[in-house]
Enzyme design. Structure first.
Site, PDB file in Angstrom:
ATOM      1  CG  ASP A  98      -5.992  55.632  26.196  1.00  0.00           C
ATOM      2  OD1 ASP A  98      -6.392  56.075  26.075  1.00  0.00           O
ATOM      3  OD2 ASP A  98      -5.045  54.563  25.357  1.00  0.00           O
ATOM      4  CG  ASP A  99     -10.216  57.436  25.434  1.00  0.00           C
ATOM      5  OD1 ASP A  99      -9.015  56.473  25.039  1.00  0.00           O
ATOM      6  OD2 ASP A  99     -10.762  58.774  24.803  1.00  0.00           O
ATOM      7  CG  ASP A 102     -11.522  50.476  18.707  1.00  0.00           C
ATOM      8  OD1 ASP A 102     -11.439  49.233  17.886  1.00  0.00           O
ATOM      9  OD2 ASP A 102     -11.449  52.012  18.555  1.00  0.00           O
TER      10      ASP A 102
END
Length: 162
Positions: A98-99, A102
């Site tokens: 994933d980028d 969070d």
């Protein structure tokens, strides 16, 4: 002191920077396992997953679609599309990319589906960092990352006027 909106403490990532950081992620991953597949968390993980798969010569690439944002507002994660169960099974030998992590809520739901997979992100924030096995860059929790697919080039006035 006033509260900042998410875009006011921004970390702007260009395509060049994302490419360099995704290659750095691949470099960190090259000796950590024998990967049979890459699973990109869509949509943000697709570009880094493509780069990682290329760098590590992994030909089987699939996606898991998890919706957890509506623009800049985070909501409860929901799996919209799962990867091929015949390929990924319980996640053994699977690299999830994933980028960004969070809060970690998206990765919690992905780890439930693929508990033995290795999770890698390009960027990590403190609240979700424990959900990631490998990452490249940590940013503060209150930083909003602007990815290149969310931005467009435009003219900017000089600091001292035109």
């Amino acid at each position: 002191m006033t509260d900042r909106l998410p875009h006011e403490k921004g970390f702007h990532v260009s395509w060049d920077q994302l490419h360099r950081d995704a290659r750095a992620l691949a470099w960190r991953l090259q000796d950590t396992g024998s990967w049979k597949a890459v699973v990109a968390i869509t949509r943000g993980g697709m570009a880094p997953a493509m780069i990682v798969a290329r760098e590590l010569d992994i030909r089987t690439v699939d996606t898991i679609s998890v919706k957890s944002y509506n623009h800049q507002t985070q909501s409860a994660p929901e799996v919209i599309k799962s990867p091929d169960p015949d390929v990924v099974k319980d996640g053994e030998g699977v690299l999830i990319v994933d980028d960004l992590v969070d809060t970690g809520r998206t990765l919690e739901i992905v780890r439930e589906k693929l508990p033995r997979a290795h999770v890698a992100t390009v960027y990590a924030k403190p609240l979700g960092r424990d959900q990631v096995d490998t990452f490249v860059t940590e940013v503060s929790q209150d930083t909003w990352i602007f990815f290149p697919w969310d931005m467009a080039l435009q003219y900017v006035e000089p600091y001292r006027g035109a």
